[in-house]
Design a protein around this motif. Structure first.
Motif, PDB file in Angstrom:
ATOM      1  N   TYR A  55       0.825  -1.201   0.000  1.00  0.00           N
ATOM      2  CA  TYR A  55       0.000   0.000   0.000  1.00  0.00           C
ATOM      3  C   TYR A  55       0.865   1.259   0.000  1.00  0.00           C
ATOM      4  O   TYR A  55       0.500   2.271  -0.587  1.00  0.00           O
ATOM      5  N   SER A  61       0.601   4.105  -2.716  1.00  0.00           N
ATOM      6  CA  SER A  61       0.324   5.453  -2.228  1.00  0.00           C
ATOM      7  C   SER A  61       1.226   6.469  -2.923  1.00  0.00           C
ATOM      8  O   SER A  61       0.779   7.530  -3.349  1.00  0.00           O
ATOM      9  N   SER A  81      -3.750   8.458   0.115  1.00  0.00           N
ATOM     10  CA  SER A  81      -3.362   7.968   1.438  1.00  0.00           C
ATOM     11  C   SER A  81      -3.493   6.448   1.501  1.00  0.00           C
ATOM     12  O   SER A  81      -4.287   5.847   0.776  1.00  0.00           O
ATOM     13  N   GLY A 101      -4.773   4.728   3.902  1.00  0.00           N
ATOM     14  CA  GLY A 101      -6.132   4.409   4.353  1.00  0.00           C
ATOM     15  C   GLY A 101      -7.128   4.445   3.201  1.00  0.00           C
ATOM     16  O   GLY A 101      -7.993   3.575   3.079  1.00  0.00           O
ATOM     17  N   GLY A 102      -7.011   5.450   2.343  1.00  0.00           N
ATOM     18  CA  GLY A 102      -7.888   5.551   1.173  1.00  0.00           C
ATOM     19  C   GLY A 102      -7.685   4.398   0.212  1.00  0.00           C
ATOM     20  O   GLY A 102      -8.643   3.872  -0.370  1.00  0.00           O
ATOM     21  N   LYS A 161      -6.592   1.349   1.015  1.00  0.00           N
ATOM     22  CA  LYS A 161      -7.158   0.138   1.619  1.00  0.00           C
ATOM     23  C   LYS A 161      -8.668   0.109   1.425  1.00  0.00           C
ATOM     24  O   LYS A 161      -9.241  -0.943   1.110  1.00  0.00           O
ATOM     25  N   ALA A 162      -9.301   1.253   1.577  1.00  0.00           N
ATOM     26  CA  ALA A 162     -10.755   1.327   1.367  1.00  0.00           C
ATOM     27  C   ALA A 162     -11.094   1.045  -0.101  1.00  0.00           C
ATOM     28  O   ALA A 162     -12.031   0.303  -0.396  1.00  0.00           O
TER      29      ALA A 162
END
Length: 194
Positions: A159, A163, A169, A171-172, A174-175
């Motif tokens: 990730y 990124s 990001s 987190g974004g 992964k979502a």
């Protein structure tokens, strides 16, 4: 420069850059291409959906990269830098041909019409059917989700690497990946029930 120097493959990115800066452009360029040709080609293929177009794009990417390697600042990895060049090259090719990204008339069947090694006719039909449905499901994803899924699933990048490449990001990402997996599963489940 002797032939022995040209024959050596330089594996480390820092060593490739050092060789290039020292004036040994040929072995540095050959090593860069050798190390990243599969990654660049696969990235281009995902954008363009055609083996020939991916070949053309990969050639263009390496020409641009080698011409501009002296400008590489090291703010990111060479892989990330090559990905950005690939994305820009493919976007330009698409724009020139007035196509949308992964256009509606993308010939999915051609991309997955590869000879199988030794399956039975039934297995071959099932494999092709699954690949076709998988490609169509991937095509239905929004652009960010499709690219995140492809970089994570096919290229097995972390990730953190993705990124850097996409400027999103962790987190974004992964979502996006989770949503992509869920949507692909939903589409495939629906297709196989019909």
């Amino acid at each position: 420069m002797n032939q022995m120097t040209c024959a050596l493959q330089i594996e480390n990115d820092k060593d490739i850059l050092k060789e290039f800066a020292a004036g040994n452009r040929e072995p540095a360029a050959a090593s860069l291409i050798h190390k990243y040709k599969k990654f660049v080609w696969a990235s281009a293929f995902r954008y363009l959906g055609s083996y020939d177009d991916a070949d053309d794009a990969a050639q263009e990417v390496f020409i641009r990269a080698i011409e501009n390697l002296h400008k590489f600042r090291g703010d990111s990895s060479i892989k990330t830098w090559l990905y950005r060049i690939t994305a820009n090259t493919c976007s330009n090719m698409i724009r020139k041909r007035r196509l949308k990204f992964w256009a509606k008339d993308y010939p999915v069947e051609e991309a997955y019409d590869r000879p199988d090694t030794a399956p039975t006719p039934d297995q071959k039909f099932e494999n092709q059917d699954f690949e076709l449905k998988f490609a169509k499901a991937l095509k239905k994803l929004p652009e960010k989700q499709r690219e995140t899924f492809a970089l994570r699933y096919f290229d097995e990048l972390s990730y953190e690497e993705i990124s850097q490449m996409l400027g999103t990001s962790v987190g974004g990402l992964k979502a996006n990946y989770f949503q992509a997996v869920r949507k692909i599963a939903d589409i495939l489940n629906t297709d196989f029930r019909d």
